[in-house]
Design an enzyme around this catalytic site. Structure first.
Site, PDB file in Angstrom:
ATOM      1  N   CYS A   1      -2.289  -0.192   7.286  1.00 57.55           N
ATOM      2  CA  CYS A   1      -1.733   0.968   7.154  1.00 57.55           C
ATOM      3  C   CYS A   1      -1.917   1.839   8.472  1.00 57.55           C
ATOM      4  CB  CYS A   1      -1.984   1.812   5.994  1.00 57.55           C
ATOM      5  SG  CYS A   1      -1.723   0.852   4.262  1.00 57.55           S
TER       6      CYS A   1
ATOM      7  N   HIS B   1       0.945  -1.079   0.046  1.00 64.33           N
ATOM      8  CA  HIS B   1       0.035  -0.139   0.045  1.00 64.33           C
ATOM      9  C   HIS B   1       1.003   1.373  -0.158  1.00 64.33           C
ATOM     10  CE1 HIS B   1      -3.993  -1.988   1.749  1.00 64.33           C
ATOM     11  NE2 HIS B   1      -3.423  -2.825   0.916  1.00 64.33           N
TER      12      HIS B   1
ATOM     13  N   CYS C   1      -6.087   2.300   5.618  1.00 66.94           N
ATOM     14  CA  CYS C   1      -6.880   0.883   5.842  1.00 66.94           C
ATOM     15  C   CYS C   1      -6.105   0.582   7.485  1.00 66.94           C
ATOM     16  CB  CYS C   1      -6.399  -0.148   4.785  1.00 66.94           C
ATOM     17  SG  CYS C   1      -4.672  -0.714   4.813  1.00 66.94           S
TER      18      CYS C   1
ATOM     19  N   GLU D   1       0.924   3.863   1.865  1.00 62.00           N
ATOM     20  CA  GLU D   1       1.358   4.311   3.135  1.00 62.00           C
ATOM     21  C   GLU D   1       2.637   3.360   3.425  1.00 62.00           C
ATOM     22  OE1 GLU D   1      -2.841   5.227   3.118  1.00 62.00           O
ATOM     23  OE2 GLU D   1      -1.655   3.534   2.293  1.00 62.00           O
TER      24      GLU D   1
END
Length: 160
Positions: A90, A57, A87, A59
């Site tokens: 993250c 992801h 999410c 992040e």
């Protein structure tokens, strides 16, 4: 309500630009930057499908890059700007990395509306092990607790 500063607007727009570029490059619509002392120290986008890595992801990628750049696992004094509310994975990584602030643009509801629905994960976390969708089975072991005890007694350990 929080009053957005001009520098914050500039940084969030950079994260959004990364999210658009990510789409153009075959990734998901997410971008993130990490800032320290008003300077961008890392920037990343979503590479889940490009790298066949479900943890890639924006992040997480930005955190990894910032940690390498600063040569530390502790990102205290840094802020993350992300194109979307993080999410659960993250968000956990952001807390473990000790970032000072999270700035985000799209919400988790916005993400859900385009097919990125994390609500089931939030629900799963709250359940007891036996009620989770993925079976969670604890296998008790004296060997495992011995390792924890060794860590606990280690004098030169690096706490994190």
């Amino acid at each position: 309500m929080y009053k957005i500063q001009e520098k914050e607007k500039k940084f969030i727009l950079k994260a959004i630009k990364l999210s658009r570029k990510s789409i153009e490059n075959g990734g998901g619509p997410f971008g993130a930057i990490i800032v320290k002392d008003n300077k961008i120290i890392s920037k990343a986008s979503n590479n889940v499908t490009k790298n066949n890595d479900p943890t890639a992801h924006a992040e997480i990628n930005a955190i990894r890059e910032a940690c390498k750049f600063l040569n530390t696992f502790d990102l205290s004094g840094c802020e993350i700007y992300t194109s979307c509310e993080p999410c659960p994975m993250c968000l956990g990584a952001i807390y473990w990395a000790r970032l000072d602030k999270i700035y985000f643009s799209n919400t988790k509801k916005d993400a859900k509306n385009i097919g990125f629905d994390d609500s089931f994960i939030y629900k799963e976390i709250a359940l007891i092990h036996s009620e989770r969708k993925i079976q969670n089975i604890q296998i008790s072991s004296n060997e495992a607790i011995k390792v924890f005890n060794e860590w606990n007694e280690k004098k030169d350990k690096i706490r994190y």
